[in-house]
Design a protein around this motif. Sequence first.
Motif, PDB file in Angstrom:
ATOM      1  N   GLN A   1       0.814  -1.208   0.000  1.00  0.00           N
ATOM      2  CA  GLN A   1       0.000   0.000   0.000  1.00  0.00           C
ATOM      3  C   GLN A   1       0.851   1.263   0.000  1.00  0.00           C
ATOM      4  OE1 GLN A   1      -3.439   0.160  -0.349  1.00  0.00           O
ATOM      5  NE2 GLN A   1      -2.839   2.278  -0.771  1.00  0.00           N
ATOM      6  N   ILE A   2       1.943   1.242   0.752  1.00  0.00           N
ATOM      7  CA  ILE A   2       2.835   2.408   0.746  1.00  0.00           C
ATOM      8  C   ILE A   2       3.374   2.645  -0.659  1.00  0.00           C
ATOM      9  CG2 ILE A   2       4.988   3.373   1.628  1.00  0.00           C
ATOM     10  CD1 ILE A   2       4.483   1.723   4.207  1.00  0.00           C
ATOM     11  N   LYS A   3       3.762   1.563  -1.328  1.00  0.00           N
ATOM     12  CA  LYS A   3       4.255   1.697  -2.701  1.00  0.00           C
ATOM     13  C   LYS A   3       3.168   2.257  -3.607  1.00  0.00           C
ATOM     14  CE  LYS A   3       7.329   1.085  -5.998  1.00  0.00           C
ATOM     15  NZ  LYS A   3       8.654   1.702  -6.011  1.00  0.00           N
ATOM     16  N   ASP A   4       1.934   1.793  -3.439  1.00  0.00           N
ATOM     17  CA  ASP A   4       0.819   2.335  -4.217  1.00  0.00           C
ATOM     18  C   ASP A   4       0.659   3.834  -3.979  1.00  0.00           C
ATOM     19  OD1 ASP A   4       0.002   0.178  -5.695  1.00  0.00           O
ATOM     20  OD2 ASP A   4      -1.912  -0.094  -4.682  1.00  0.00           O
ATOM     21  N   ASP A   5       0.744   4.248  -2.705  1.00  0.00           N
ATOM     22  CA  ASP A   5       0.607   5.666  -2.366  1.00  0.00           C
ATOM     23  C   ASP A   5       1.713   6.498  -3.010  1.00  0.00           C
ATOM     24  OD1 ASP A   5      -1.587   5.053  -0.850  1.00  0.00           O
ATOM     25  OD2 ASP A   5      -0.697   5.559   1.088  1.00  0.00           O
ATOM     26  N   ILE A   6       2.931   5.980  -3.008  1.00  0.00           N
ATOM     27  CA  ILE A   6       4.055   6.687  -3.618  1.00  0.00           C
ATOM     28  C   ILE A   6       3.856   6.795  -5.128  1.00  0.00           C
ATOM     29  CG2 ILE A   6       6.525   6.526  -4.151  1.00  0.00           C
ATOM     30  CD1 ILE A   6       6.895   5.290  -1.340  1.00  0.00           C
ATOM     31  N   LEU A   7       3.433   5.690  -5.755  1.00  0.00           N
ATOM     32  CA  LEU A   7       3.225   5.690  -7.205  1.00  0.00           C
ATOM     33  C   LEU A   7       2.083   6.620  -7.606  1.00  0.00           C
ATOM     34  CD1 LEU A   7       3.681   1.888  -8.000  1.00  0.00           C
ATOM     35  CD2 LEU A   7       5.189   3.765  -8.712  1.00  0.00           C
ATOM     36  N   ASP A   8       1.079   6.764  -6.749  1.00  0.00           N
ATOM     37  CA  ASP A   8      -0.034   7.660  -7.053  1.00  0.00           C
ATOM     38  C   ASP A   8       0.459   9.090  -7.232  1.00  0.00           C
ATOM     39  OD1 ASP A   8      -3.052   8.017  -7.197  1.00  0.00           O
ATOM     40  OD2 ASP A   8      -2.574   9.437  -5.589  1.00  0.00           O
ATOM     41  N   VAL A   9       1.561   9.418  -6.555  1.00  0.00           N
ATOM     42  CA  VAL A   9       2.140  10.758  -6.636  1.00  0.00           C
ATOM     43  C   VAL A   9       3.187  10.860  -7.743  1.00  0.00           C
ATOM     44  CG1 VAL A   9       3.474  12.510  -5.388  1.00  0.00           C
ATOM     45  CG2 VAL A   9       1.751  11.162  -4.181  1.00  0.00           C
ATOM     46  N   THR A  10       3.966   9.796  -7.930  1.00  0.00           N
ATOM     47  CA  THR A  10       5.145   9.884  -8.806  1.00  0.00           C
ATOM     48  C   THR A  10       4.941   9.321 -10.204  1.00  0.00           C
ATOM     49  OG1 THR A  10       6.010   7.763  -7.986  1.00  0.00           O
ATOM     50  CG2 THR A  10       6.673   9.759  -6.799  1.00  0.00           C
TER      51      THR A  10
ATOM     52  N   LYS B   1      -7.714  12.191   0.423  1.00  0.00           N
ATOM     53  CA  LYS B   1      -7.435  11.045   1.273  1.00  0.00           C
ATOM     54  C   LYS B   1      -6.065  11.195   1.917  1.00  0.00           C
ATOM     55  CE  LYS B   1     -10.062   7.322  -0.976  1.00  0.00           C
ATOM     56  NZ  LYS B   1      -9.952   5.969  -1.572  1.00  0.00           N
ATOM     57  N   SER B   2      -5.962  10.754   3.164  1.00  0.00           N
ATOM     58  CA  SER B   2      -4.659  10.699   3.802  1.00  0.00           C
ATOM     59  C   SER B   2      -3.870   9.543   3.195  1.00  0.00           C
ATOM     60  CB  SER B   2      -4.807  10.478   5.310  1.00  0.00           C
ATOM     61  OG  SER B   2      -5.352  11.624   5.933  1.00  0.00           O
ATOM     62  N   THR B   3      -2.615   9.790   2.907  1.00  0.00           N
ATOM     63  CA  THR B   3      -1.713   8.776   2.351  1.00  0.00           C
ATOM     64  C   THR B   3      -0.386   8.847   3.095  1.00  0.00           C
ATOM     65  OG1 THR B   3      -0.759  10.243   0.692  1.00  0.00           O
ATOM     66  CG2 THR B   3      -2.775   9.047   0.070  1.00  0.00           C
ATOM     67  N   TYR B   4       0.451   7.855   2.877  1.00  0.00           N
ATOM     68  CA  TYR B   4       1.770   7.870   3.503  1.00  0.00           C
ATOM     69  C   TYR B   4       2.603   9.074   3.050  1.00  0.00           C
ATOM     70  CZ  TYR B   4       0.871   3.335   5.600  1.00  0.00           C
ATOM     71  OH  TYR B   4       0.345   2.325   6.356  1.00  0.00           O
ATOM     72  N   PRO B   5       2.666   9.405   1.760  1.00  0.00           N
ATOM     73  CA  PRO B   5       3.417  10.601   1.370  1.00  0.00           C
ATOM     74  C   PRO B   5       2.831  11.888   1.950  1.00  0.00           C
ATOM     75  CG  PRO B   5       3.123   9.162  -0.512  1.00  0.00           C
ATOM     76  CD  PRO B   5       2.256   8.614   0.582  1.00  0.00           C
ATOM     77  N   ALA B   6       1.494  11.940   2.054  1.00  0.00           N
ATOM     78  CA  ALA B   6       0.872  13.147   2.601  1.00  0.00           C
ATOM     79  C   ALA B   6       1.226  13.324   4.077  1.00  0.00           C
ATOM     80  CB  ALA B   6      -0.644  13.080   2.436  1.00  0.00           C
ATOM     81  N   LEU B   7       1.289  12.231   4.819  1.00  0.00           N
ATOM     82  CA  LEU B   7       1.585  12.305   6.245  1.00  0.00           C
ATOM     83  C   LEU B   7       3.077  12.381   6.537  1.00  0.00           C
ATOM     84  CD1 LEU B   7      -0.925   9.759   7.861  1.00  0.00           C
ATOM     85  CD2 LEU B   7      -1.133  12.231   7.673  1.00  0.00           C
ATOM     86  N   LEU B   8       3.886  11.672   5.736  1.00  0.00           N
ATOM     87  CA  LEU B   8       5.310  11.529   6.054  1.00  0.00           C
ATOM     88  C   LEU B   8       6.233  12.196   5.047  1.00  0.00           C
ATOM     89  CD1 LEU B   8       5.259   7.699   6.949  1.00  0.00           C
ATOM     90  CD2 LEU B   8       5.088   9.634   8.536  1.00  0.00           C
ATOM     91  N   GLY B   9       5.679  12.680   3.925  1.00  0.00           N
ATOM     92  CA  GLY B   9       6.516  13.141   2.822  1.00  0.00           C
ATOM     93  C   GLY B   9       7.019  11.948   2.026  1.00  0.00           C
ATOM     94  N   LEU B  10       7.490  12.187   0.808  1.00  0.00           N
ATOM     95  CA  LEU B  10       7.942  11.075  -0.037  1.00  0.00           C
ATOM     96  C   LEU B  10       9.134  10.346   0.582  1.00  0.00           C
ATOM     97  CD1 LEU B  10       7.597  12.419  -3.688  1.00  0.00           C
ATOM     98  CD2 LEU B  10       6.497  10.395  -2.718  1.00  0.00           C
ATOM     99  N   ASP B  11      10.067  11.103   1.160  1.00  0.00           N
ATOM    100  CA  ASP B  11      11.237  10.457   1.774  1.00  0.00           C
ATOM    101  C   ASP B  11      10.820   9.624   2.985  1.00  0.00           C
ATOM    102  OD1 ASP B  11      12.924  11.519  -0.097  1.00  0.00           O
ATOM    103  OD2 ASP B  11      13.641  13.163   1.176  1.00  0.00           O
ATOM    104  N   GLY B  12       9.916  10.159   3.792  1.00  0.00           N
ATOM    105  CA  GLY B  12       9.445   9.419   4.956  1.00  0.00           C
ATOM    106  C   GLY B  12       8.685   8.170   4.563  1.00  0.00           C
TER     107      GLY B  12
END
Length: 294
Positions: free
Chosen positions: A218-227, A245-256
């Motif tokens: 899911q984290i990979k999906d969230d990153i790909l949704d942005v990149t 929607k809250s996502t991992y990049p939205a909460l942690l940034g792409l690096d996080g």
Amino acid sequence: MNKRLKQFMEEKLPLLHTHFDRLFDEKDVPETLRKAMAYSVDAGGKRIRPLLVLAVLEDLGATSEDAIRVAGAIELIHTYSLIHDDLPCMDDDDFRRGNPTNHIVFGEAAAVLAADALQTLAFEELASLAHTDPGTMIRILRSVSRASGAEGMVGGQVLDMEGEGRELTLTELETIHNLKTGALLSCCVECGALLAHATDDTLSALRVFSSNIGLAFQIKDDILDVTASTEQLGKTANKDTESEKSTYPALLGLDGAAGRLADHHRRAKEALLEAGLKGSLAADIADYIIDRNA
């Protein structure tokens, strides 16, 4: 993707596709319904879930004449969930796997019914395992039911919808994804292990593997949704951002988010070592999930 996983996929995916063709051909259903059901199944995708069932079975040195049937049934459940997920009342997506979504082609009513039919067909398949002892078949049915129902995928979808438009905590986000995505992925690993009659210790280690790889997916999906682009993804890019929607990049940034991805990948591989599956197909699939670009 390494050579071993590529060969494994080249061997198993045609068997799965032949199974689906035969399954739809032998069912006496209205033609419109048959076409709508087959449309989303035949659209393909990565087939990670059925491959996990088959890979874990092979990694544990076992075989089963029912393996393709179990793997196929879980893919039917996954496909039904995607049809529902794309509906206007949920994520309202026009494209899936590079093609117009089911409701765009067949209309909303037919799409809902096709998804319903795929779900019930999956459980008919799981209740018809001719080469599996009754006890194991019941455990598989229970695992799939729990993973795909209110305590798993469906419950996660509800929480996901309720979370739109507000910022979730990281704990809330992980709860959603453990249910919506992780539960069915974990079920695939468990079903492969059950078909192999794995020990309780092996099952326990594999559950740790699958929970971590589910979150990594899911984290990979969230990153790909942005990149990634819409063309790369085969579905609308940046849809999570547009849906607030809250996502991992939205909460942690792409690096996080990337750091979190690497951490779950590491934990998953460590669990495989504990299960005695170093250098396994399951490990190859874990790497593939992390390295994919769509």
